[in-house]
Structure formats: structure tokens, C-alpha cells
Enzyme design. Structure first.
Site, PDB file in Angstrom:
ATOM      1  N   HIS A   1       0.835  -1.204   0.000  1.00 46.91           N
ATOM      2  CA  HIS A   1       0.000   0.000   0.000  1.00 46.91           C
ATOM      3  C   HIS A   1       0.871   1.256   0.000  1.00 46.91           C
ATOM      4  O   HIS A   1       0.720   2.118  -0.854  1.00 46.91           O
ATOM      5  CB  HIS A   1      -0.910   0.013   1.231  1.00 46.91           C
ATOM      6  CG  HIS A   1      -2.157  -0.801   1.054  1.00 46.91           C
ATOM      7  ND1 HIS A   1      -2.221  -2.139   1.364  1.00 46.91           N
ATOM      8  CD2 HIS A   1      -3.392  -0.469   0.595  1.00 46.91           C
ATOM      9  CE1 HIS A   1      -3.443  -2.593   1.107  1.00 46.91           C
ATOM     10  NE2 HIS A   1      -4.172  -1.603   0.635  1.00 46.91           N
ATOM     11  N   ASP A   2       1.744   1.347   0.977  1.00 46.92           N
ATOM     12  CA  ASP A   2       2.662   2.484   1.086  1.00 46.92           C
ATOM     13  C   ASP A   2       3.560   2.242   2.298  1.00 46.92           C
ATOM     14  O   ASP A   2       3.134   1.612   3.273  1.00 46.92           O
ATOM     15  CB  ASP A   2       1.904   3.810   1.270  1.00 46.92           C
ATOM     16  CG  ASP A   2       2.742   5.008   0.852  1.00 46.92           C
ATOM     17  OD1 ASP A   2       3.927   4.805   0.529  1.00 46.92           O
ATOM     18  OD2 ASP A   2       2.209   6.128   0.829  1.00 46.92           O
TER      19      ASP A   2
END
Length: 349
Positions: free
Chosen positions: A229-230
Site C-alpha cells: 500500500h505504502d
């Protein structure tokens, strides 16, 4: 994800690793096969070529944010397109996607919870009112934020899936269940980003040992999901909280499945005990998602202090979740009965 899918499917085809189906793995593609069958069956060696690889990785409807499909399922449909993608079925799906979009537009114009959560405006709202917000108001903020997130991703994924369906390529559906119809962590993620969950099961969960090592391999999988996702501390915190909450959930489910634990699995006592466990699980699930997508690690403590400042509030929340869990159990029973009827009906014919 697509590069890994191509590499693994090609490797398993070369090594002749059998799938999880009873069909022969070298069964040729056919129009009536579902996506799971297409994913498990080997493709012709000629299907694993550079041009098909590029077409799979750069396929426009799914390139930006569409549901992830396995390489085998994609290549299979290039040889034998799915027979269920009729104009009526695709048009009906388009209407459903438009309905979700209209609902999203209405909510974002009428409810401002997302802006309140993003800028943590409850402090300013509290100072303007002269006192802290009531616990109910504090809980409604993350609750509606999570609902808006669910609806936003539903609109995005259904748009791109509709594009793929209109092009004649079937891909897995994401958001297969309403967010308010989930009471366990495993079921929540199975129904949220369903195509990604299937990808994780096929290419990570099973190769890491599957159910035998579930309590260990979930740490690797959720860490991978958070980084995918990050690379943020709050997402890592969210992932590790999920792993911590999965352990008691799996343990309680195992205890509940044993014959010595309330022998009558369809009785009222077992249903109420399961509802209580589900209520606690729902609270844990909301708390973990708050850390990852609403307040972050630094904001969870002051948030909980305000919410738990009124001791009588948490029992009310658990009671509401308990009642909701009973409705979910009833829906699961109805779905199971419908599935059983669909299986029995062809046998009678």
C-alpha cells in the site's frame, strides 16, 4: 503483482505442479469454466510468451486500479472467452456500478466525516462547543470514514471491472459483501479486496505453509500488504495489529468447533456466545482500521481516552455489535440455505 503471477504460473507449469482441483491440470480451457478453475489449470506452454505477458501486465481496464487476475485466468480467456458475459449481464452490472456511484456522490456531498477525520477537527469542534465531543460522536467519525472508504473503492473497482467485462474479460469481483456485514477479520479481508486476497492465498499463503503455519505466515503477508500500500508507520501498525487480533480469533474459532464446547452448535447458547465473541472482534477490527486509515498511531491514544472516558459507553457499543452479529448470522444461514438449494436442484433435474 502481475509479474509475480506470470512467473509463478509459468514455473508451476514447467515443473508440472498440480493445482488444488480434482480436474486434470492439463485440461484445456473452455467457455464454461469459472475463474478459480482457469487459475488452477495449466496453460499451453505457447501461452507463456512475451507478447501475452505484456498484454497481461499492461491490459488497460485493469492497469491502474482494476481487480487483480491471475495470469492463467487471463491467458485462458484469450483462448476460450467466458460464456456468461452476455450483453444483459454486463448491462445489469453497469447499472449496479452506477447505483454505487450515485450513492457515493450523495454521501460525499451531505456527510463531512472524511474531512473531519483527515484534519482531526474534533479538537476544534470540541473547543468551539466548549466541551469534548460525546463518545457517540467520536465513534461515528471513524465509522462513517470506513464506510466512505468502502464505497469509494467499490465505485473504483466496479468501474474498471465493468470495463473489462465489456471487453470480454472476466475478473474477480472486489467488495463481495457490505462492510456492515462482517464480524471476523479473515472474512473481512476475504470480502474487501477479494481479488487481492485470492492472489495472496495463491502466491503467498499456500507456498508459506497454508493453514498449518497460519499464525506465523500472516505476519509476512500483512507486512507485505502494508508495504504494498505504502511505506508508512501507521500502515505497518495497522498490519501488525491485524496479526495480533487474528491469533485469538483463530483460537476461539477452533475452540468453538470442538464437540466438547457447547455440543448443540445450532442452539441459542452457542449463538449468543458466538455473538459476544463477534461483537468483541468487530470492535478490534474497527480499532485496527482506525489506526491504518483514520487517526494513525499518534492519534489513537487521545481518541480512545475521549471515547472510553464514559465507562457506560463501551457496553452499549458491544450490545449494538452483538445485535448486529445476530443479524449477520441470520444472513449467513439464509445464504447457506440458498446455496444448498442451488446444489440440490440440478441433482433432481
Amino acid at each position: 503483482l502481475r509479474m509475480i503471477s506470470f512467473a509463478c504460473d509459468y514455473h508451476w507449469q514447467v515443473k508440472k505442479v498440480p493445482g488444488r482441483l480434482r480436474l486434470q491440470p492439463d485440461t484445456p480451457p473452455s467457455a464454461g469454466q469459472d475463474l478459480r478453475t482457469r487459475s488452477e489449470l495449466w496453460q499451453d506452454p505457447k501461452a507463456y510468451n512475451f507478447w501475452m505477458y505484456l498484454a497481461y501486465c499492461l491490459y488497460p481496464p485493469l492497469y491502474i486500479a482494476g481487480p487483480i487476475s491471475t495470469y492463467n485466468a487471463f491467458a485462458s480467456q484469450m483462448q476460450a472467452p467466458a460464456s456468461n458475459l452476455t450483453a444483459v449481464a454486463v448491462g445489469r452490472y453497469c447499472l449496479r456500478a452506477l447505483g454505487c456511484w450515485a450513492c457515493m456522490e450523495l454521501i460525499t456531498h451531505k456527510l463531512w466525516f472524511l474531512a473531519v477525520a483527515r484534519h482531526k477537527l474534533w479538537y476544534q469542534l470540541a473547543s468551539a462547543e466548549g466541551h469534548t465531543l460525546p463518545p457517540l460522536h467520536m465513534c461515528l467519525i471513524p465509522w462513517w470514514v470506513i464506510i466512505i472508504f468502502w464505497l469509494k473503492f467499490t465505485v473504483i473497482w466496479r468501474f474498471f471491472r465493468f470495463w473489462a467485462l465489456a471487453d470480454g474479460v472476466d475478473v474477480p469481483e472486489n467488495m463481495t459483501r457490505c462492510i456492515c456485514n462482517n464480524y471476523d477479520i479473515m472474512g473481512f479481508w476475504k470480502n474487501w479486496h477479494a481479488s487481492y486476497n485470492q492472489w495472496l492465498v495463491r502466491y503467498m499463503y499456500i507456498p508459506l505453509g497454508g493453514a498449518r503455519w497460519r499464525l506465523l505466515n500472516v505476519w509476512v503477508i500483512f507486512t507485505f500488504v502494508a508495504i504494498w500500500h505504502d511505506l508508512e508507520i501507521k500502515l505497518l501498525g495497522w498490519a501488525w495489529l491485524m496479526c495480533l487480533f487474528i491469533a485469538p480469533e483463530v483460537s476461539i474459532k477452533w475452540i468453538g468447533s470442538q464437540p466438547w464446547c457447547i455440543p448443540d452448535k445450532h442452539g441459542r447458547l452457542f449463538r449468543y456466545c458466538a455473538g459476544l465473541a463477534a461483537a468483541v472482534n468487530i470492535v478490534f477490527l474497527i480499532a485496527a482500521n482506525m489506526v491504518g486509515f483514520v487517526v494513525g498511531l499518534d492519534g489513537i491514544k487521545p481518541f480512545l481516552v475521549q471515547v472510553l472516558g464514559q465507562p457506560s459507553f463501551l457496553p452499549v457499543v458491544l450490545l449494538a455489535c452483538f445485535c448486529g452479529a445476530q443479524l449477520m448470522f441470520a444472513l449467513r444461514g439464509y445464504e447457506a440455505s440458498r446455496t444448498k438449494l442451488q446444489i440440490v436442484a440440478p441433482e433432481k433435474l
